[in-house]
Every structure is written in structure tokens, then in C-alpha cells.
Design a protein around this motif. Sequence first.
Motif, PDB file in Angstrom:
ATOM      1  N   LEU A 126      -9.769  -6.673 -12.228  1.00 33.14           N
ATOM      2  CA  LEU A 126      -8.482  -6.070 -11.887  1.00 33.14           C
ATOM      3  C   LEU A 126      -8.623  -4.734 -11.162  1.00 33.14           C
ATOM      4  CD1 LEU A 126      -5.432  -6.294 -11.974  1.00 33.14           C
ATOM      5  CD2 LEU A 126      -5.471  -5.319 -14.274  1.00 33.14           C
ATOM      6  N   ASN A 127      -9.595  -3.905 -11.543  1.00 25.37           N
ATOM      7  CA  ASN A 127      -9.724  -2.595 -10.894  1.00 25.37           C
ATOM      8  C   ASN A 127     -10.016  -2.728  -9.403  1.00 25.37           C
ATOM      9  OD1 ASN A 127      -9.180  -1.224 -13.265  1.00 25.37           O
ATOM     10  ND2 ASN A 127     -11.332  -0.946 -13.808  1.00 25.37           N
ATOM     11  N   ALA A 128     -10.962  -3.585  -9.051  1.00 23.55           N
ATOM     12  CA  ALA A 128     -11.297  -3.784  -7.634  1.00 23.55           C
ATOM     13  C   ALA A 128     -10.129  -4.427  -6.892  1.00 23.55           C
ATOM     14  CB  ALA A 128     -12.556  -4.652  -7.502  1.00 23.55           C
ATOM     15  N   PHE A 129      -9.455  -5.361  -7.548  1.00 27.62           N
ATOM     16  CA  PHE A 129      -8.303  -6.043  -6.945  1.00 27.62           C
ATOM     17  C   PHE A 129      -7.190  -5.033  -6.660  1.00 27.62           C
ATOM     18  CE2 PHE A 129      -4.686  -9.227  -7.838  1.00 27.62           C
ATOM     19  CZ  PHE A 129      -4.732  -9.777  -6.567  1.00 27.62           C
ATOM     20  N   GLN A 130      -6.895  -4.201  -7.642  1.00 30.72           N
ATOM     21  CA  GLN A 130      -5.847  -3.198  -7.480  1.00 30.72           C
ATOM     22  C   GLN A 130      -6.225  -2.192  -6.383  1.00 30.72           C
ATOM     23  OE1 GLN A 130      -5.025  -0.940 -11.047  1.00 30.72           O
ATOM     24  NE2 GLN A 130      -3.031  -0.295 -10.300  1.00 30.72           N
ATOM     25  N   ALA A 131      -7.486  -1.803  -6.302  1.00 32.81           N
ATOM     26  CA  ALA A 131      -7.931  -0.866  -5.262  1.00 32.81           C
ATOM     27  C   ALA A 131      -7.753  -1.485  -3.870  1.00 32.81           C
ATOM     28  CB  ALA A 131      -9.388  -0.479  -5.496  1.00 32.81           C
ATOM     29  N   ARG A 132      -8.024  -2.761  -3.754  1.00 31.56           N
ATOM     30  CA  ARG A 132      -7.864  -3.470  -2.473  1.00 31.56           C
ATOM     31  C   ARG A 132      -6.389  -3.498  -2.068  1.00 31.56           C
ATOM     32  NH1 ARG A 132      -7.633  -9.212  -1.773  1.00 31.56           N
ATOM     33  NH2 ARG A 132      -8.638  -9.717  -3.747  1.00 31.56           N
ATOM     34  N   ILE A 133      -5.515  -3.747  -3.023  1.00 32.28           N
ATOM     35  CA  ILE A 133      -4.075  -3.792  -2.752  1.00 32.28           C
ATOM     36  C   ILE A 133      -3.565  -2.400  -2.380  1.00 32.28           C
ATOM     37  CG2 ILE A 133      -1.815  -4.186  -3.826  1.00 32.28           C
ATOM     38  CD1 ILE A 133      -3.223  -6.509  -5.394  1.00 32.28           C
ATOM     39  N   ARG A 134      -4.004  -1.381  -3.108  1.00 33.46           N
ATOM     40  CA  ARG A 134      -3.588  -0.005  -2.784  1.00 33.46           C
ATOM     41  C   ARG A 134      -4.039   0.387  -1.377  1.00 33.46           C
ATOM     42  NH1 ARG A 134      -5.006   2.838  -8.494  1.00 33.46           N
ATOM     43  NH2 ARG A 134      -2.969   2.560  -9.465  1.00 33.46           N
ATOM     44  N   SER A 135      -5.248  -0.004  -0.999  1.00 36.37           N
ATOM     45  CA  SER A 135      -5.758   0.292   0.342  1.00 36.37           C
ATOM     46  C   SER A 135      -4.833  -0.301   1.397  1.00 36.37           C
ATOM     47  CB  SER A 135      -7.178  -0.273   0.492  1.00 36.37           C
ATOM     48  OG  SER A 135      -7.581  -0.269   1.839  1.00 36.37           O
ATOM     49  N   PHE A 136      -4.401  -1.536   1.171  1.00 37.22           N
ATOM     50  CA  PHE A 136      -3.476  -2.174   2.108  1.00 37.22           C
ATOM     51  C   PHE A 136      -2.153  -1.412   2.153  1.00 37.22           C
ATOM     52  CE2 PHE A 136       0.178  -4.989   2.682  1.00 37.22           C
ATOM     53  CZ  PHE A 136      -0.049  -5.412   3.981  1.00 37.22           C
ATOM     54  N   LEU A 137      -1.585  -1.124   0.992  1.00 35.64           N
ATOM     55  CA  LEU A 137      -0.283  -0.440   0.931  1.00 35.64           C
ATOM     56  C   LEU A 137      -0.324   0.921   1.610  1.00 35.64           C
ATOM     57  CD1 LEU A 137       0.798  -1.284  -2.733  1.00 35.64           C
ATOM     58  CD2 LEU A 137       1.857  -2.145  -0.630  1.00 35.64           C
ATOM     59  N   GLU A 138      -1.400   1.646   1.417  1.00 30.18           N
ATOM     60  CA  GLU A 138      -1.511   2.990   1.995  1.00 30.18           C
ATOM     61  C   GLU A 138      -1.613   2.958   3.518  1.00 30.18           C
ATOM     62  OE1 GLU A 138      -4.710   4.633  -0.330  1.00 30.18           O
ATOM     63  OE2 GLU A 138      -3.392   4.840  -2.089  1.00 30.18           O
ATOM     64  N   ASP A 139      -2.007   1.813   4.081  1.00 31.38           N
ATOM     65  CA  ASP A 139      -2.101   1.680   5.539  1.00 31.38           C
ATOM     66  C   ASP A 139      -0.783   1.269   6.192  1.00 31.38           C
ATOM     67  OD1 ASP A 139      -4.725   2.475   5.553  1.00 31.38           O
ATOM     68  OD2 ASP A 139      -5.561   0.459   5.836  1.00 31.38           O
ATOM     69  N   LEU A 140       0.230   0.908   5.400  1.00 30.63           N
ATOM     70  CA  LEU A 140       1.513   0.499   5.982  1.00 30.63           C
ATOM     71  C   LEU A 140       2.190   1.693   6.638  1.00 30.63           C
ATOM     72  CD1 LEU A 140       2.988  -1.851   3.204  1.00 30.63           C
ATOM     73  CD2 LEU A 140       1.791  -2.499   5.315  1.00 30.63           C
ATOM     74  N   THR A 141       2.713   1.463   7.841  1.00 32.16           N
ATOM     75  CA  THR A 141       3.349   2.558   8.580  1.00 32.16           C
ATOM     76  C   THR A 141       4.844   2.339   8.796  1.00 32.16           C
ATOM     77  OG1 THR A 141       2.756   1.505  10.672  1.00 32.16           O
ATOM     78  CG2 THR A 141       1.219   3.150   9.793  1.00 32.16           C
ATOM     79  N   GLY A 142       5.352   1.182   8.406  1.00 33.35           N
ATOM     80  CA  GLY A 142       6.768   0.915   8.577  1.00 33.35           C
ATOM     81  C   GLY A 142       7.162  -0.338   7.817  1.00 33.35           C
ATOM     82  N   PRO A 143       8.428  -0.752   7.922  1.00 37.23           N
ATOM     83  CA  PRO A 143       8.891  -1.961   7.233  1.00 37.23           C
ATOM     84  C   PRO A 143       7.975  -3.140   7.538  1.00 37.23           C
ATOM     85  CG  PRO A 143      10.733  -0.803   8.229  1.00 37.23           C
ATOM     86  CD  PRO A 143       9.488  -0.134   8.727  1.00 37.23           C
ATOM     87  N   SER A 144       7.615  -3.889   6.494  1.00 34.47           N
ATOM     88  CA  SER A 144       6.601  -4.937   6.645  1.00 34.47           C
ATOM     89  C   SER A 144       6.946  -6.196   5.866  1.00 34.47           C
ATOM     90  CB  SER A 144       5.244  -4.424   6.149  1.00 34.47           C
ATOM     91  OG  SER A 144       4.838  -3.285   6.879  1.00 34.47           O
TER      92      SER A 144
END
Length: 193
Positions: A126-144
Motif C-alpha cells: 500500500l505505501n508504494a501504491f499510495q506514493a505512485r498515486i500521489r505522484s500522479f495527482l501532484e502532476d495534475l495541472t487542470g481539470p482531468s
Amino acid sequence: MKHYPKIWFLRHGQTEWNKAYRLQGQLDSPLTAQGIADAERQAELIRPVLSQSPDIFVSPLGRTVQTAEIALAGAAYRLDERLMEIHAGVWQGRLRTEILAERPDWPGGQPTALEIYETAQGGEGLNAFQARIRSFLEDLTGPSVVVAHGLWGQVMRAEVRGLDMAQAGHLSNDQGCVYMLESGQETLLQAAV
């Protein structure tokens, strides 16, 4: 709680392995007839959103690409490996009933799917999975618009809503709908039956 851009999340339609309660993880199986109907309902729901030209991201696994091709009606999208489902190690491809039979020690005998995947030998965790998801979310720049997987969606939705990860596995995990997330709130969009 972090603030993320508006997200419309689509879980892929029902697959052969979903129907059989077989763990997919990063393996794949095709959509069932029900899964195709799920994606067609999502197409109806997401059509007005697509006219706003949001960024669109899709997991590269076959079931999500198949769903995206139907639900997005030809709209251009980007594949992102961070959207792949949690890896379930040696349990990928195995029936849920087989795994539960081997684990009589599980409290209550009815773990959530996320709890099963989290404890899989050789799995992502779960920790690695959550880190991967957070990395994606932090790269969002607008409505997606995001087309991904059930457990991916539960963890992402918990993150965006500021919920504890212990609650993530208890969130709804529906197919054929769209989860809209905005300002830490979630709205379930469903097609009229």
C-alpha cells in the motif's frame, strides 16, 4: 488536506476476472458484455465533460484502454503507467476464494480487496501504491478525466477527500459510473436506467 484540480474518475468496466472474483492486479482480462455496457453508460455521462477539453489520462492495461476507447468516444488521451492497478504479487490470477481459504487468520474472514492486495507476497504494498498515486495527482495541472482501476480509484479518492487509508478499502467501487471529485468532495454520477 491537499487541494487537487477537479477529477472525473472512471473505473474500467466489468472484466471476465472481475466476474469470477479472480485477482487481476497488473495482469489482464477482457471486458464482459456487462463491462462494455458499463463503458457505454460512462460515455453518456462523460460526454458533456469532454466538450470542456479536460486533460485525459488512462492506465495502459488492456481493460482500461478498452473502456477508454468506448467511454471517451475517440477523444485523445495519454497513457500513464502510474495509473496501473496495485501489483498483487504471487496472487495475481488467483481466485479470491482460494486466497481466503489459505488465510484463515484474517480477522473476520472478510478482508477488503485492498487488504488482500496489500498483503500479497511479492506485491507492491500500500505505501508504494499510495506514493505512485500521489505522484500522479501532484502532476495534475487542470481539470482531468482519469480512466483506471477499482483499488487505484479507492486510494486516489481517499487521498483527494482527505480520508484515512484505512477507510479507502470501504469506499464504493462501482463500474459504469463516474466519480467527480472537486474541493475534497465526491459526487457519484450515474446514468438513468
